[in-house]
Motif scaffolding. Structure first.
Motif, mmCIF file in Angstrom:
data_model
loop_
_atom_site.group_PDB
_atom_site.id
_atom_site.type_symbol
_atom_site.label_atom_id
_atom_site.label_comp_id
_atom_site.label_asym_id
_atom_site.label_seq_id
_atom_site.Cartn_x
_atom_site.Cartn_y
_atom_site.Cartn_z
ATOM 1 N N PHE A 3 0.832 -1.209 0.000
ATOM 2 C CA PHE A 3 0.000 0.000 0.000
ATOM 3 C C PHE A 3 0.868 1.261 0.000
ATOM 4 N N ALA A 4 1.919 1.261 0.807
ATOM 5 C CA ALA A 4 2.816 2.423 0.825
ATOM 6 C C ALA A 4 3.519 2.573 -0.520
ATOM 7 N N TYR A 5 3.882 1.460 -1.136
ATOM 8 C CA TYR A 5 4.551 1.512 -2.446
ATOM 9 C C TYR A 5 3.614 2.066 -3.508
ATOM 10 N N LEU A 6 2.383 1.585 -3.537
ATOM 11 C CA LEU A 6 1.436 2.036 -4.558
ATOM 12 C C LEU A 6 1.070 3.507 -4.381
ATOM 13 N N ARG A 7 1.109 3.986 -3.158
ATOM 14 C CA ARG A 7 0.793 5.382 -2.913
ATOM 15 C C ARG A 7 2.022 6.291 -3.065
ATOM 16 N N LYS A 8 3.145 5.663 -3.456
ATOM 17 C CA LYS A 8 4.400 6.391 -3.641
ATOM 18 C C LYS A 8 4.846 7.074 -2.350
ATOM 19 N N ARG A 9 4.682 6.318 -1.254
ATOM 20 C CA ARG A 9 5.104 6.822 0.062
ATOM 21 C C ARG A 9 6.028 5.808 0.727
ATOM 22 N N THR A 10 6.934 5.222 -0.063
ATOM 23 C CA THR A 10 7.787 4.169 0.477
ATOM 24 C C THR A 10 8.689 4.672 1.608
ATOM 25 N N LEU A 11 9.132 5.927 1.514
ATOM 26 C CA LEU A 11 9.983 6.463 2.578
ATOM 27 C C LEU A 11 9.228 6.638 3.891
ATOM 28 N N LEU A 12 7.898 6.480 3.840
ATOM 29 C CA LEU A 12 7.124 6.519 5.076
ATOM 30 C C LEU A 12 7.554 5.383 6.002
ATOM 31 N N ALA A 13 7.977 4.264 5.413
ATOM 32 C CA ALA A 13 8.467 3.148 6.222
ATOM 33 C C ALA A 13 9.702 3.550 7.011
ATOM 34 N N ILE A 52 9.882 -2.351 1.803
ATOM 35 C CA ILE A 52 9.954 -1.760 0.467
ATOM 36 C C ILE A 52 10.357 -2.765 -0.609
ATOM 37 N N ALA A 53 11.376 -3.584 -0.327
ATOM 38 C CA ALA A 53 11.916 -4.485 -1.351
ATOM 39 C C ALA A 53 10.908 -5.510 -1.866
ATOM 40 N N PRO A 54 10.116 -6.181 -1.020
ATOM 41 C CA PRO A 54 9.148 -7.150 -1.565
ATOM 42 C C PRO A 54 8.134 -6.535 -2.529
ATOM 43 N N PRO A 55 7.527 -5.365 -2.214
ATOM 44 C CA PRO A 55 6.626 -4.758 -3.209
ATOM 45 C C PRO A 55 7.325 -4.390 -4.510
ATOM 46 N N ILE A 56 8.570 -3.927 -4.420
ATOM 47 C CA ILE A 56 9.311 -3.603 -5.642
ATOM 48 C C ILE A 56 9.482 -4.845 -6.500
ATOM 49 N N ALA A 57 9.849 -5.953 -5.856
ATOM 50 C CA ALA A 57 10.031 -7.205 -6.604
ATOM 51 C C ALA A 57 8.701 -7.703 -7.174
ATOM 52 N N ALA A 58 7.656 -7.672 -6.356
ATOM 53 C CA ALA A 58 6.360 -8.187 -6.805
ATOM 54 C C ALA A 58 5.783 -7.373 -7.953
ATOM 55 N N ARG A 59 6.040 -6.067 -7.947
ATOM 56 C CA ARG A 59 5.493 -5.205 -8.999
ATOM 57 C C ARG A 59 6.037 -5.560 -10.377
ATOM 58 N N GLN A 60 7.216 -6.156 -10.434
ATOM 59 C CA GLN A 60 7.801 -6.526 -11.719
ATOM 60 C C GLN A 60 7.111 -7.726 -12.342
ATOM 61 N N TRP A 61 6.374 -8.487 -11.553
ATOM 62 C CA TRP A 61 5.800 -9.744 -12.036
ATOM 63 C C TRP A 61 4.293 -9.692 -12.227
ATOM 64 N N THR A 62 3.619 -8.710 -11.693
ATOM 65 C CA THR A 62 2.160 -8.684 -11.781
ATOM 66 C C THR A 62 1.651 -7.251 -11.886
ATOM 67 N N THR A 63 0.438 -7.114 -12.409
ATOM 68 C CA THR A 63 -0.189 -5.794 -12.549
ATOM 69 C C THR A 63 -1.440 -5.661 -11.696
ATOM 70 N N ARG A 64 -1.851 -6.718 -11.029
ATOM 71 C CA ARG A 64 -3.064 -6.702 -10.206
ATOM 72 C C ARG A 64 -2.689 -6.481 -8.741
ATOM 73 N N VAL A 65 -3.454 -5.626 -8.085
ATOM 74 C CA VAL A 65 -3.131 -5.261 -6.701
ATOM 75 C C VAL A 65 -3.220 -6.463 -5.773
ATOM 76 N N GLY A 66 -4.285 -7.264 -5.911
ATOM 77 C CA GLY A 66 -4.432 -8.435 -5.053
ATOM 78 C C GLY A 66 -3.291 -9.411 -5.217
ATOM 79 N N SER A 67 -2.920 -9.678 -6.463
ATOM 80 C CA SER A 67 -1.796 -10.583 -6.726
ATOM 81 C C SER A 67 -0.491 -10.002 -6.202
#
Length: 338
Positions: A69-79, A255-270
């Motif tokens: 959620f933080a990655y999709l909202r472009k607030r990764t530095l919030l972590a 941060i790293a897991p969402p970055i990796a997952a985003r490369q493999w899928t386009t659906r939020v649930g996946s």
């Protein structure tokens, strides 16, 4: 297997004996064999390592998934703000609990304190740009410095004060997964389940807030309420890992897991599921490597594994491979200039 009898008197910070010459050893406290070719299944044969593995897997899955959620909202530095601000919550919760005769080292107490203080910190990050000319990145830096500095001051006060069981609080900076107890595991499971429950119930609203908060407001949703809700689930997913991984390294695990997952899928649930699985897988591999090598703390090893997965995903994911993109651009340039 040969057993070294000349082990050093003290284990390292994670409780593991140093590896010497590739010879199998046994940990002086747990009796578990430690070596380069240790079977991963042996992690399940010892109570200490079972707690370490279970705790880090729960943390890896929860933080990886909710960090989406933080990655999709472009607030990764919030972590980063959450993890560094939480040290102030840990120290403040310890002082308050000890003042009332409560065990200040209880994971329930420290999770509650760090969650409350971290949520206040991220709300300050949202509030400052609205009431002043301060930019979001500057607000993050100011709040991070304020709460982290305050936490370190409180830590020195605790060390100088007459508080019992005050030793080991510094472990929350870098984590120590070998000290996880059943109480720590139970509290992590309960907080993780509560976080996922909120995320599932408000999934559509959170997703809409991440992609188009203005449109969510036109539909009647309170943008501030959704922001608080999003901040709350992100905060809870991070603070559960402070004892095992440490506040300094929880940033990468969020941060790293969402970055990796985003490369493999386009659906939020996946992406949520895949990100959580990447975090959990990194916890398993990192824990095994830390025990196998014998003198490596678990938290940094988990972070290294998940970072490698992120880079591999960026480079080789079929649809978003960086290498394929560079190759396609070069081919297009050659066609244009031909």
């Amino acid at each position: 297997d040969a057993v070294r009898l000349d082990l050093p008197a003290e284990p390292d910070r994670d409780g593991f004996r140093p590896h010497e010459g590739g010879v199998h050893r046994r940990d002086g406290e747990t009796g578990l064999r430690v070596g380069d070719d240790m079977n991963p299944a042996e992690l399940l044969t010892n109570h200490t390592y079972r707690m370490m593995l279970l705790g880090t897997v729960i943390i890896g899955f929860t933080t990886g998934a909710i960090g989406t959620f933080a990655y999709l909202r472009k607030r990764t530095l919030l972590a980063d703000v959450v993890s560094h601000s939480s040290i102030g919550g840990v120290m403040l919760a310890f002082i308050i609990a000890a003042s009332f005769g409560i065990d200040g080292r209880s994971n329930w107490v420290l999770i509650l304190g760090s969650a409350v203080v971290s949520l206040v910190a991220v709300q300050l990050v949202d509030w400052l740009p609205r009431v002043s000319v301060t930019k979001v990145d500057a607000a993050m830096a100011i709040v991070l410095a304020l709460f982290f500095g305050g936490g370190m001051v409180l830590h020195r006060i605790i060390l100088a004060g007459p508080y019992s069981s005050k030793g080991g609080l510094a472990e929350y900076l870098f984590g120590n997964s070998s000290h996880l107890t059943i109480e720590d595991i139970v509290s992590s499971v309960v907080v993780s389940l509560a976080t996922f429950l909120v995320a599932v119930i408000a999934f559509k609203e959170l997703k809409l807030s991440c992609f188009d908060p203005e449109y969510a407001a036109t539909l009647g949703f309170s943008s501030r309420l959704l922001s608080v809700l999003l901040n709350a689930v992100v905060v809870l997913s991070i603070v559960i890992g402070l004892k095992a991984v440490g506040l300094v390294l929880m940033v990468a695990l969020a941060i790293a897991p969402p970055i990796a997952a985003r490369q493999w899928t386009t659906r939020v649930g996946s992406m949520l599921l895949l990100s959580g699985l990447i975090g959990a897988f990194s916890a398993v591999v990192g824990s095994w490597l830390a025990v196998s090598i014998g003198r490596v703390p678990t938290g940094p090893m988990i972070v290294l594994v998940v970072t490698v997965i992120a880079f591999v995903s960026i480079l080789f994911a079929p649809k978003r491979s960086l290498l394929l993109t560079i190759r396609a651009r070069r081919r297009h340039r050659e066609e244009v200039t031909a």
